[in-house]
Scaffold this active site. Structure first.
Site, PDB file in Angstrom:
ATOM      1  N   GLU A 257       0.879  -1.170   0.000  1.00 17.30           N
ATOM      2  CA  GLU A 257       0.000   0.000   0.000  1.00 17.30           C
ATOM      3  C   GLU A 257       0.910   1.212   0.000  1.00 17.30           C
ATOM      4  O   GLU A 257       1.511   1.562   1.010  1.00 17.30           O
ATOM      5  CB  GLU A 257      -0.908  -0.035   1.240  1.00 17.30           C
ATOM      6  CG  GLU A 257      -1.981   1.036   1.255  1.00 17.30           C
ATOM      7  CD  GLU A 257      -1.612   2.206   2.125  1.00 17.30           C
ATOM      8  OE1 GLU A 257      -1.231   3.258   1.552  1.00 17.30           O
ATOM      9  OE2 GLU A 257      -1.685   2.092   3.344  1.00 17.30           O
ATOM     10  N   CYS A 296      -1.342   8.962   3.280  1.00 16.35           N
ATOM     11  CA  CYS A 296      -1.244   8.273   1.997  1.00 16.35           C
ATOM     12  C   CYS A 296      -2.478   8.510   1.138  1.00 16.35           C
ATOM     13  O   CYS A 296      -2.442   8.293  -0.074  1.00 16.35           O
ATOM     14  CB  CYS A 296      -1.030   6.774   2.217  1.00 16.35           C
ATOM     15  SG  CYS A 296      -2.338   5.989   3.195  1.00 16.35           S
TER      16      CYS A 296
END
Length: 692
Positions: A257, A296
């Site tokens: 990720e 993120c």
């Protein structure tokens, strides 16, 4: 503040790494506060300890036991959260920033604990539907999932030292797999505090969780088949780790990720006086300032209609100007610092690179005010907004990510251009579109979805309750294609199954029933002399079966049910001309057949342990039932599920201990192919043992 040495938790012991280690600083003042080292740790021994010490214990636990374990842990940590907030302040985070990290992380434990209700009270999971593999039904196939017999290695980013750990270990513990956590060293002091409490609680089996605060360089050299590796961080580091030969040789799953160039789109239907315009501005500013843009999922690209660029710039500028930067402990401060000076320097370098192809229209990294903290030694930066007039030509904004309070406004001429721009980030974790036009929303979602892991459609209908652009939720997948890593985290049940091995099994229905402890249609039943409704939950066994008496279905039955229910569909009326229809004559209502079935299998003569009918699943009518049919029911215990719903002390009836029993109801006639209907009913059944 004195400098303390962080500890690692390895093989059942707290160990301070050898040597001086890496120095960690207060993000607000630059003051040295901790050192971290992992020198001297034996990674191979840690992994073997997890596999042999905790693995067997976790695997023997059922999903419901694991879920209750997570719930207990969540409650334990929630009671100690204020200490985590105090420590989190040293990372430069505001209270609201820390809430996402701390209580959001604990919330993941709660959410995954509740998943136990979607799993059986078994240590394994039966996946999907049965696959018929023979004409007469004596040979079938199914899928079963069992816990992997390795260890989950979680390599996490610096921005969410609590959430990043808890959202991952929640799912591997639910699956029955132990974990080794490697937080980013920069903020690992907060992770260490949480792990210390977890270990102190004694809630997890020993060896379930181990911690590396210093470097974990070389740990992947020791992975083996059955292990799982997850990574959260930069795309470049993730690609390097993903290519490790050991992962390839041992076929170890690697879930990545990575930070991505997420975008938001303002719909062409939205004007400045529309509520969606204000929603858009608030969402963009929140994503730029929360965690000082160190997310993120933060918005890096702001895609707006050409005619709205100036309005958006002005509105963003006004709102950002009201954001006070500084020490979060001071009243009125709404944005803290970056996590450290090294991070600040990296963001400044990216700003410099982006400035070569686009102009800064909001913010000045050389001229800004802070309230409290140390402007020069702390890691503060103001929000910086670029404008890129030609985003199809000047493409640095689609390639370079400044991991801080930095974003770029870019114009689009039509929706096709907006979609193209959204996909130029080469894969992202999340995109959002703010529009009141569902046609625009649909076209955007269907065309842009291939390059985004999640898409938020935001308008005035849902804005008040929306969790926002940047908030991944435990029950939904978190991850994205391309640059975002191509992986998936969380996602409810999906996340748990990532740590399990799916295996196809084949055999007779009776054998598959014995293996799965879920009755398979066609398996041998345990014919009962006593009615199963007279049994308590503990006494009922899967495959317990009752074959009822028969009932003759008459025309009068069908007429009465039509009159009672009001369902006078033509097929249920005697006088209908059935030529050209699917039926030969008057046909019984499907719901009448189900009702008649209940009349045959329900034991209603006296109070018994069955508390209530909880529902009907998978009801199907497989062929018409005409008057003159003799109806018989084969009634079989299909599955048992414990019920641990929290009782209401003010309602004594809710204190009754009970479980859920699923029954397979097969409705049969006298023909060679007797099945006329099938359903699964759920009953709530009292436990014989009512003691606590």
């Amino acid at each position: 503040m004195s400098v303390s040495q962080l500890r690692n938790y390895a093989s059942g012991q707290w160990i301070a790494g050898e040597g001086e280690g890496e120095i960690l600083h207060n993000a607000l003042t630059g003051e040295a506060i901790y050192t971290a080292s992992s020198k001297g740790l034996d990674f191979a021994s840690m992994m073997q300890y997890a596999r042999t010490k905790a693995g067997p214990v976790l695997r023997k636990m059922t999903f419901h036991e694991r879920g209750r374990m997570l719930k207990a842990l969540a409650m334990y940590l929630m009671a100690r959260k204020e200490n985590y907030y105090t420590i989190s302040h040293l990372t430069g985070a505001t209270r609201s920033d820390s809430w996402v990290d701390i209580e959001g992380g604990i919330g993941n434990l709660f959410a995954n604990a509740s998943l136990r209700r979607q799993f059986p009270d078994e240590s394994f999971y039966v996946d999907g539907d049965v696959a018929p593999m023979s004409k007469r039904g004596s040979f079938i196939g199914h899928h079963i999932m069992v816990p992997k017999r390795g260890v989950a290695i979680h390599i996490n980013a610096f921005n969410f030292p609590v959430w990043g750990m808890l959202e991952k270990i929640a799912v591997n513990f639910m699956a029955g797999v132990p974990a080794i956590v490697k937080p980013a060293t920069l903020t690992s002091f907060l992770t260490e505090a949480v792990v210390a409490d977890i270990i102190e609680s004694g809630i997890l089996p020993e060896g379930s969780l181990q911690l590396i605060c210093g470097s974990a360089r070389g740990i992947l050299d020791h992975v083996q088949n059955g292990d799982v590796v997850t990574f959260t961080g930069s795309a470049s580091t993730g690609k390097m780790l993903k290519a490790h030969p050991r992962l390839i040789d041992e076929a170890v799953p690697f879930n990545m990720e990575a930070d991505s160039l997420n975008c938001t789109v303002l719909g062409a239907d939205v004007k400045t006086d529309a509520p969606e315009f204000d929603i858009f501005i608030k969402e963009v500013v929140r994503e730029i300032t929360t965690k000082a843009g160190q997310k993120c999922t933060a918005i890096r690209r702001i895609i707006v209609p050409e005619a709205m660029v100036e309005d958006v710039r002005i509105a963003l500028g006004k709102r950002i100007a009201t954001t006070t930067i500084g020490d979060p402990s001071i009243e009125g401060v709404r944005m803290g610092s970056l996590a450290g000076l090294s991070q600040k320097q990296e963001v400044l370098e990216k700003i410099q690179e982006l400035s070569k192809s686009q102009e800064i229209v909001i913010g000045d990294v050389n001229n800004y005010e802070i309230k409290g903290g140390d402007k020069y030694n702390g890691a503060f930066l103001p929000p910086v907004i670029f404008y890129n007039a030609n985003p199809f030509t000047n493409t640095a904004c689609h390639d370079l990510e400044a991991f801080g309070p930095v974003s770029t406004i870019m114009p689009y001429a039509d929706l096709d251009e907006a979609i193209t721009l959204s996909k130029m980030g080469k894969g992202s974790l999340v995109s959002s579109i703010i529009t009141a036009d569902d046609k625009i929303a649909k076209e955007y979602v269907l065309e842009a979805a291939e390059m985004h892991g999640r898409i938020l459609v935001l308008n005035s209908d849902c804005a008040k309750e929306s969790t926002g652009h940047g908030s991944p939720m435990p029950m939904l997948v978190h991850g994205g294609p391309g640059r975002a890593g191509g992986g998936e985290e969380m996602g409810g049940k999906r996340g748990v199954l990532h740590y399990m091995q799916r295996t196809a099994i084949q055999g007779s229905p009776t054998s598959i029933t014995a293996i799965t402890n879920v009755y398979q249609q066609g398996a041998k039943g345990h014919i009962l002399e006593e009615h199963p409704f007279r049994k308590y939950y503990e006494e009922i066994q899967v495959s317990d079966q009752l074959l009822t008496e028969k009932r003759l279905i008459t025309p009068e039955d069908i007429d009465r049910f039509a009159a009672l229910s009001g369902d006078n569909f033509y097929a249920h009326k005697r006088e209908t001309n059935f030529e050209g229809t699917m039926f030969d004559e008057q046909v019984a209502h499907g719901y009448f057949i189900m009702s008649a079935a209940a009349g045959l299998f329900v034991d209603s003569y006296e109070i018994n342990p069955v508390l209530l009918n909880y529902g009907i699943d998978e009801l199907r009518f497989t062929k018409p039932v005409y008057a003159g049919t003799n109806l018989q029911i084969r009634f079989t215990c299909k599955q048992k599920l414990p019920s641990d719903t929290t009782p209401d002390p003010e309602n004594p009836k809710s204190l009754i201990k009970r479980g859920i029993v699923k029954w397979l109801v097969e409705m049969l006639d006298d023909s060679d192919e007797p099945l006329v209907g099938v359903a699964t009913i759920l009953t709530m059944v009292k436990l014989k043992n009512q003691e606590d």
